[in-house]
Design an enzyme around this catalytic site. Structure first.
Site, PDB file in Angstrom:
ATOM      1  CG  ASP A  24      38.571  43.023   6.479  1.00 28.16           C
ATOM      2  OD1 ASP A  24      38.984  42.951   7.656  1.00 28.16           O
ATOM      3  OD2 ASP A  24      38.054  42.064   5.891  1.00 28.16           O
ATOM      4  CB  CYS A  83      47.729  74.042  30.850  1.00 25.08           C
ATOM      5  SG  CYS A  83      48.610  75.603  30.647  1.00 25.08           S
ATOM      6  CB  CYS A 134      51.322  74.541  26.851  1.00 23.35           C
ATOM      7  SG  CYS A 134      51.721  74.795  28.587  1.00 23.35           S
ATOM      8  CG  ASP A 171      43.073  40.571   4.369  1.00 23.29           C
ATOM      9  OD1 ASP A 171      43.259  39.353   4.301  1.00 23.29           O
ATOM     10  OD2 ASP A 171      41.962  41.108   4.202  1.00 23.29           O
ATOM     11  CG  ASP A 194      42.612  40.827   8.213  1.00 19.60           C
ATOM     12  OD1 ASP A 194      43.021  39.664   8.251  1.00 19.60           O
ATOM     13  OD2 ASP A 194      42.169  41.354   7.186  1.00 19.60           O
TER      14      ASP A 194
END
Length: 698
Positions: free
Chosen positions: A592, A20, A17, A395, A596
């Site tokens: 893209d 741990c 978990c 965009d 951007d």
């Protein structure tokens, strides 16, 4: 020291978990020479950045062992394998004995086997306690030395309390359920790891390459860039590369999520782990192993845990306070009721691991399921923020459109004609990666123009490109590259083209206007229904941000019934994102992933489209779509919201379960044996609830 540091990958066994992983991380961080540590539950490993002059594997291994876990080498030595086998044998023996004792003690609880219980020798119970409980007691011992209180600490105290009052058989059965609980946690974690293991299993391990005129099979890790890999029908491609000969159809669904195969031939890009269905091909290897697109997908899925959701941090804090509160409840039970068995029951019924598992199990299930369908989510934080998004910015080129525009009209000014203008513009754009540059090069090729080698090439940020072609300075880009005043005939044509929605590229030669090229790009057919789905999800604010002219932007935005802002530079898009965020909005930016990238990083969630093979886009985005199917965008929002609901359900369930269990135990309504049995059930409940996400489909 930073220059001498390196990152090593160490497999870790025994983690069940999130609690741990924290213990392992803290243990490794204390080793001298270790700079940073990331521990991953799903892939059962630690990535350790260290100074090799000061830290070594044995030191890290010893630290992990002291924390109660095992750092292993890829190929364990024989003595390690023997030791592990002996431990498993002892554990199985203890569990079998514990199961028998459970039947006996439970029968005695109902008054059916009173005589039988009295005949169970104390040493038999002690044998079960020692053999089955050794791994747990060892973990508790090292945690105590490290001044840590873990969930098994309370159960160990419960076992000791039962032994003190002479309930040997009861103590043995509690130990049995401690081990059963540990197995249920392991099963829960392994079930979630299944998505990652299945993903890893899809990568080919062998490659057939050409060496000295012969074909030789070698391990994939021994392939080097530039090697020629031979792939026959029915085989998986082992590398990312370019086809140099042959034709085939490739099933790329593992990478892009697309169900239909694609045809490839010389010059085509192919990806590792995709399947050649028809025809043999020869591929020039470019990327191998972790550097391939598939390798990057696996890395993103593995490291999804390194970006936890805020609710996970809440669960971590809850766990830190939960154990002391349970200890206090047990002490209060003993003081008020003077019932040692009720006190034991309170200690053993509490389950903090289920709280720690509630979020990462659901997140890993979602990330794994999404990755198999071409949608890469970078962790719980992305899912959590995506579920809360109320503003989506878009965009245009390559996002709303196909990104493959074509030149539809060329208007020239004397002394240039269409062919010459295209030749100059295409030569200037020869090494540009912008989709409009590709359209210019394609148009020049169709006219039979040969491209010249550009000199002094440079990009004009947000404006275009500039280069020297045959001694003449050529600029291709926005209107800002031309004088403020254009000839009347050209001005009229420009206005008409802008009103039509075309993207315009202006050309100047030696500082004088030479003409304008109009490019048009088709809108993706799935955009409109995808935006409708976003609105159905409650996202009303959708806005187009583009560097194109107002006419082109208005044409696209009008077709989609969304707002728009045009003639934007990259920094303008960042400013607009920040303006929305200043108003308290949660912003997702869809682009893209290349042009951007700054805006994607600045948004609360950056979504990159069609990033297969693009390392820049994978790095820039929080959410990456390997294909260009826009319908995956609203599907991602739905998955995020569904995951959030599952996490909340998990947390409410485990909190209520623990509260009811502690109250029943404190009032003597839940004896230690049933309390121990009940302790292992929340993990299975969380698994059952979270497993629904493993089967998610867009």
């Amino acid at each position: 020291m930073a220059q001498s540091c390196r990152i090593v990958e160490i497999p870790i066994q025994g983690m069940d978990c999130a609690e741990c992983t924290r213990h392992v991380r803290k243990a490794i961080e204390k080793v001298p020479g270790v700079e940073s540590v990331e521990v991953f539950l799903a892939s059962e490993k630690a990535l350790v950045r260290l100074d090799p002059q000061r830290a070594d594997y044995e030191g890290i291994r010893a630290a992990v062992s002291r924390a109660g876990y095992v750092a292993v080498t890829p190929e364990p030595r024989a003595d390690e394998q023997t030791s592990a086998g002996a431990t498993r044998a002892l554990t199985v023996f203890g569990l079998v004995c514990g199961a028998v004792l459970f039947v006996i003690v439970l029968g005695e609880w109902f008054g059916l086997l009173e005589a039988a219980v009295s005949r169970v020798p104390w040493w038999a119970s002690l044998l079960v306690i020692v053999t089955a409980g050794y791994p747990v007691f060892r973990e508790v011992f090292y945690a105590t030395l490290d001044q840590r209180v873990i969930s098994h600490t309370l159960m160990t105290l419960g076992v000791l309390a039962a032994l003190v009052v002479g309930e040997w058989a009861t103590a043995a059965v509690v130990v049995f359920f401690m081990r059963l609980g540990a197995f249920s946690e392991r099963f829960t974690a392994d079930r979630t790891r299944g998505a990652l293991k299945d993903l890893l299993g899809l990568s080919p391990q062998q490659a057939r390459i050409e060496r000295g005129g012969e074909e030789v099979d070698i391990p994939v890790q021994d392939v080097r860039p530039g090697d020629v890999v031979v792939v026959r029908p029915g085989e998986k491609i082992p590398v990312d590369g370019q086809v140099i000969s042959g034709f085939s159809t490739i099933d790329q669904s593992l990478i892009t999520g697309e169900g239909l195969p694609v045809e490839v031939g010389p010059g085509s890009r192919v990806f590792a782990a995709t399947l050649a269905q028809g025809g043999a091909i020869r591929v020039a290897a470019e990327r191998i192993g972790r550097d391939t697109t598939f390798g990057q997908v696996v890395t993103i899925v593995e490291q999804a845990e390194s970006r936890p959701a805020r609710v996970q941090r809440f669960a971590d804090r809850f766990t830190a306070y939960f154990l002391p509160v349970v200890g206090g409840a047990a002490a209060l039970t003993f003081l008020l009721r003077r019932d040692p068995m009720a006190t034991v029951a309170v200690l053993v019924v509490a389950c903090s691991c289920s709280v720690a598992l509630a979020t990462p199990i659901a997140v890993l299930a979602s990330v794994g399921a999404a990755a198999r369908r071409g949608l890469l989510l970078k962790g719980g934080r992305t899912l959590e923020v995506l579920a809360a998004v109320d503003t989506v910015l878009l965009d245009k080129t390559g996002t709303l459109t196909f990104g493959r525009p074509r030149i539809t009209q060329v208007v020239t000014l004397p002394p240039f004609d269409e062919k010459v203008l295209l030749g100059l513009a295409a030569s200037a754009e020869r090494y540009s990666e912008h989709p409009l540059a590709e359209a210019v090069r394609r148009a020049a090729f169709e006219k039979g123009e040969r491209l010249e080698e550009p000199r002094d090439f440079r990009a004009l940020p947000g404006a275009g490109v500039q280069a020297v072609i045959k001694g003449r300075t050529v600029i291709v880009g926005k209107r800002t590259s031309l004088p403020d005043t254009l000839p009347p005939n050209l001005e009229a044509v420009v206005t008409e083209l802008e009103n039509r929605g075309a993207s315009l590229m202006f050309v100047s030669v030696d500082g004088q206007p030479a003409g304008v090229m109009a490019a048009e790009d088709a809108l993706r057919p799935e955009i409109s229904p995808a935006i409708d789905q976003l609105r159905q999800l409650g996202i009303e604010r959708v806005e187009l941000l583009t560097g194109d002219n107002a006419g082109s932007a208005s044409h696209v935005a009008g077709a989609l019934f969304i707002d728009f802002q045009a003639n934007l530079l990259p920094e303008d898009k960042i400013r607009i994102v920040e303006e929305h965020q200043a108003k308290g909005r949660i912003v997702a930016m869809v682009g893209d992933g290349v042009n951007d990238a700054p805006a994607l990083k600045r948004a609360d969630v950056g979504i990159a489209m069609g990033v297969a093979g693009s390392e820049i886009a994978l790095e820039a985005a929080d959410l990456a779509l390997m294909t260009e199917n826009w319908l995956l965008v609203p599907a991602a929002f739905r998955l995020a919201r569904r995951t959030t609901r599952v996490v909340r359900t998990n947390l409410l369930f485990t909190a209520a379960y623990n509260l009811v269990g502690i109250l029943l135990a404190a009032f003597g309504l839940l004896p230690p044996i049933l309390a121990a049995a009940a302790q292992s059930l929340p993990d299975l409940g969380i698994l059952a609830n979270s497993s629904r996400l493993l089967h998610w489909k867009p």
